[in-house]
Design a protein around this motif. Structure first.
Motif, PDB file in Angstrom:
ATOM      1  N   ALA A 192      30.033   9.430 -29.598  1.00  0.00           N
ATOM      2  CA  ALA A 192      30.553   9.472 -30.992  1.00  0.00           C
ATOM      3  C   ALA A 192      29.588   9.941 -31.844  1.00  0.00           C
ATOM      4  CB  ALA A 192      31.168   8.180 -31.251  1.00  0.00           C
ATOM      5  N   GLN A 193      28.314   9.420 -31.817  1.00  0.00           N
ATOM      6  CA  GLN A 193      27.016   9.952 -32.433  1.00  0.00           C
ATOM      7  C   GLN A 193      26.804  11.348 -32.495  1.00  0.00           C
ATOM      8  OE1 GLN A 193      25.684   8.354 -34.983  1.00  0.00           O
ATOM      9  NE2 GLN A 193      23.751   9.054 -35.266  1.00  0.00           N
ATOM     10  N   ARG A 194      26.681  11.694 -31.259  1.00  0.00           N
ATOM     11  CA  ARG A 194      26.403  13.267 -31.047  1.00  0.00           C
ATOM     12  C   ARG A 194      27.558  14.111 -31.650  1.00  0.00           C
ATOM     13  NH1 ARG A 194      24.619  10.840 -25.522  1.00  0.00           N
ATOM     14  NH2 ARG A 194      22.124  11.029 -25.834  1.00  0.00           N
ATOM     15  N   LYS A 195      28.853  13.458 -31.405  1.00  0.00           N
ATOM     16  CA  LYS A 195      29.677  14.463 -32.075  1.00  0.00           C
ATOM     17  C   LYS A 195      29.876  14.587 -33.573  1.00  0.00           C
ATOM     18  CE  LYS A 195      34.761  14.902 -31.853  1.00  0.00           C
ATOM     19  NZ  LYS A 195      36.117  14.289 -31.584  1.00  0.00           N
ATOM     20  N   ALA A 196      29.612  13.363 -34.109  1.00  0.00           N
ATOM     21  CA  ALA A 196      29.420  13.275 -35.622  1.00  0.00           C
ATOM     22  C   ALA A 196      28.377  14.126 -36.147  1.00  0.00           C
ATOM     23  CB  ALA A 196      29.436  11.788 -36.133  1.00  0.00           C
ATOM     24  N   THR A 197      27.080  14.093 -35.515  1.00  0.00           N
ATOM     25  CA  THR A 197      26.150  14.806 -36.012  1.00  0.00           C
ATOM     26  C   THR A 197      25.801  16.152 -35.206  1.00  0.00           C
ATOM     27  OG1 THR A 197      24.672  13.851 -34.281  1.00  0.00           O
ATOM     28  CG2 THR A 197      24.826  12.741 -36.369  1.00  0.00           C
ATOM     29  N   LYS A 198      26.793  16.928 -34.540  1.00  0.00           N
ATOM     30  CA  LYS A 198      26.722  18.119 -34.027  1.00  0.00           C
ATOM     31  C   LYS A 198      25.515  18.188 -33.076  1.00  0.00           C
ATOM     32  CE  LYS A 198      28.870  20.336 -37.732  1.00  0.00           C
ATOM     33  NZ  LYS A 198      29.063  21.567 -38.867  1.00  0.00           N
ATOM     34  N   ASN A 199      25.418  17.146 -32.107  1.00  0.00           N
ATOM     35  CA  ASN A 199      24.409  17.169 -31.148  1.00  0.00           C
ATOM     36  C   ASN A 199      23.249  16.660 -31.715  1.00  0.00           C
ATOM     37  OD1 ASN A 199      26.181  17.000 -28.890  1.00  0.00           O
ATOM     38  ND2 ASN A 199      26.475  19.044 -28.817  1.00  0.00           N
ATOM     39  N   ARG A 200      22.903  16.493 -32.656  1.00  0.00           N
ATOM     40  CA  ARG A 200      21.386  15.963 -33.289  1.00  0.00           C
ATOM     41  C   ARG A 200      20.861  15.262 -32.370  1.00  0.00           C
ATOM     42  NH1 ARG A 200      19.794  12.735 -38.660  1.00  0.00           N
ATOM     43  NH2 ARG A 200      17.596  13.137 -38.484  1.00  0.00           N
ATOM     44  N   ALA A 201      19.538  15.127 -32.122  1.00  0.00           N
ATOM     45  CA  ALA A 201      18.792  14.403 -31.370  1.00  0.00           C
ATOM     46  C   ALA A 201      18.608  13.099 -31.652  1.00  0.00           C
ATOM     47  CB  ALA A 201      17.218  15.097 -31.137  1.00  0.00           C
ATOM     48  N   ILE A 202      18.753  12.040 -30.750  1.00  0.00           N
ATOM     49  CA  ILE A 202      18.753  10.617 -30.773  1.00  0.00           C
ATOM     50  C   ILE A 202      17.424  10.217 -30.502  1.00  0.00           C
ATOM     51  CG2 ILE A 202      19.974   8.439 -30.324  1.00  0.00           C
ATOM     52  CD1 ILE A 202      22.466   9.847 -29.971  1.00  0.00           C
ATOM     53  N   ALA A 203      16.854   9.395 -31.350  1.00  0.00           N
ATOM     54  CA  ALA A 203      15.516   9.133 -31.156  1.00  0.00           C
ATOM     55  C   ALA A 203      15.306   7.667 -30.008  1.00  0.00           C
ATOM     56  CB  ALA A 203      14.668   8.729 -32.255  1.00  0.00           C
ATOM     57  N   ALA A 204      16.262   6.721 -30.522  1.00  0.00           N
ATOM     58  CA  ALA A 204      16.120   5.625 -29.707  1.00  0.00           C
ATOM     59  C   ALA A 204      17.605   5.122 -29.995  1.00  0.00           C
ATOM     60  CB  ALA A 204      15.106   4.546 -30.095  1.00  0.00           C
ATOM     61  N   VAL A 205      18.028   3.996 -29.167  1.00  0.00           N
ATOM     62  CA  VAL A 205      19.313   2.850 -29.181  1.00  0.00           C
ATOM     63  C   VAL A 205      18.504   1.766 -29.609  1.00  0.00           C
ATOM     64  CG1 VAL A 205      20.967   1.792 -27.955  1.00  0.00           C
ATOM     65  CG2 VAL A 205      20.882   4.143 -27.823  1.00  0.00           C
ATOM     66  N   VAL A 206      19.104   1.303 -30.653  1.00  0.00           N
ATOM     67  CA  VAL A 206      18.464  -0.264 -31.199  1.00  0.00           C
ATOM     68  C   VAL A 206      19.897  -1.003 -31.234  1.00  0.00           C
ATOM     69  CG1 VAL A 206      17.710  -1.213 -33.123  1.00  0.00           C
ATOM     70  CG2 VAL A 206      17.018   0.900 -32.829  1.00  0.00           C
ATOM     71  N   LEU A 207      19.510  -2.301 -30.389  1.00  0.00           N
ATOM     72  CA  LEU A 207      20.691  -2.952 -29.985  1.00  0.00           C
ATOM     73  C   LEU A 207      20.416  -4.362 -30.685  1.00  0.00           C
ATOM     74  CD1 LEU A 207      23.247  -2.923 -28.345  1.00  0.00           C
ATOM     75  CD2 LEU A 207      22.148  -3.608 -26.298  1.00  0.00           C
TER      76      LEU A 207
END
Length: 302
Positions: A229-244
């Motif tokens: 969902a994040q990649r779709k919302a940001t048009k596949n912008r790179a994700i640095a890390a998952v913070v849980l």
């Protein structure tokens, strides 16, 4: 925690020390060493920190983090055999004392800029897995300064250990998912390339982190769905890390399994709960307030 925040925390613990000053009377003669120094009343600070969320947190002139610098630990082998590749361990001396990597150059990211002989090399910056926004910004600065090829080893030393790569260690070093303190969680949540996820039961923490999103459970499918969902919302912008953000009782083995499944994307965890978050952030707010107030002095220009 970043070095900047660590310095503030130390200041909070130690308290403000005595301030030494010397008043120069009109008509008195200044020592030669002081003649070219402007009086403090004539100095206006333009970068005073004003608290959480302020643009002054990192300074208007700081370069934008370059996520193109990311290098997954699984890609390290491709560069490791090249003679121009240099691994740069930018962690603190205390962290290097616990474990280091054979052949790595041990200097801070800031010190790299003062070593022009490294400009033609491929530099891979390795941190402690936290606050990697700083390393992506440092990568941007170094490339703008003429360094040919700079990368950031995504996930730092925890990712290195998690992949089974060798270290030089005097102590038994735990292979675990990096745990965040409350100020570290706040900092990670303000890096917009991170995806901050909160599981049920942690709504009070989520309320303090406007950038966070809720997921149904801490399982891999729920996290993968949030990533999609994040990649779709940001048009596949790179994700640095998952913070849980999880409850303290979540087994460490479950977190290690998640880290392995998400690799090379780093996983960071906060599990101290809402009460600890509120207490630690209250203390941190006192530091920020003191920093914003600064030393007592007349208004600028007087």
């Amino acid at each position: 925690m970043t070095r900047w925040h660590a310095g503030l925390a130390i200041g909070l613990l130690l308290g403000a020390g005595p301030v030494l000053s010397q008043t120069v009377r009109p008509g008195s003669v200044l020592p030669d060493a002081l003649k070219d120094i402007k009086p403090s009343t004539g100095i206006c600070r333009r970068d005073d920190f004003t608290g959480p969320g302020s643009a002054a947190l990192r300074g208007a002139g700081e370069p934008k983090p370059d996520l193109a610098c990311r290098l997954g630990v699984d890609q390290w082998a491709r560069l490791a055999g090249e003679p121009q590749t240099t691994l740069v361990d930018v962690r603190s001396a205390a962290e290097r004392e616990l474990a280091s990597i054979d052949g790595a150059l041990q200097v801070s990211a800031a010190e790299v800029a003062g070593k022009p002989f490294l400009k033609d090399k491929t530099l891979v910056l390795l941190g402690n897995g936290k606050a990697e926004r700083e390393l992506y910004a440092a990568c941007s600065t170094l490339k703008a300064s003429g360094f040919r090829d700079v990368r950031v080893l995504q996930g730092g030393m925890p990712a290195w250990l998690g992949s089974g790569r060798p270290v030089l260690s005097r102590h038994a070093l735990a292979n675990e998912v990096p745990r965040l303190s409350a100020p570290e969680l706040w900092l990670e949540s303000h890096f917009d390339a991170n995806l901050v996820l909160v599981v049920p039961g942690q709504a009070r923490v989520q309320a303090a982190l406007p950038q966070a999103r809720a997921i149904g459970n801490p399982g891999l499918p729920a996290i993968q769905a949030a990533l999609a969902a994040q990649r779709k919302a940001t048009k596949n912008r790179a994700i640095a890390a998952v913070v849980l953000v999880v409850p303290p009782e979540l087994p460490a083995a479950d977190l290690l399994a998640l880290r392995s499944a998400l690799a090379p994307l780093p996983l960071l965890v906060y599990s101290d709960g809402a009460d600890a978050y509120a207490k630690q952030m209250k203390q941190q707010q006192l530091v920020w307030t003191a920093q914003a107030r600064g030393p007592k002095q007349p208004a600028c220009g007087l």
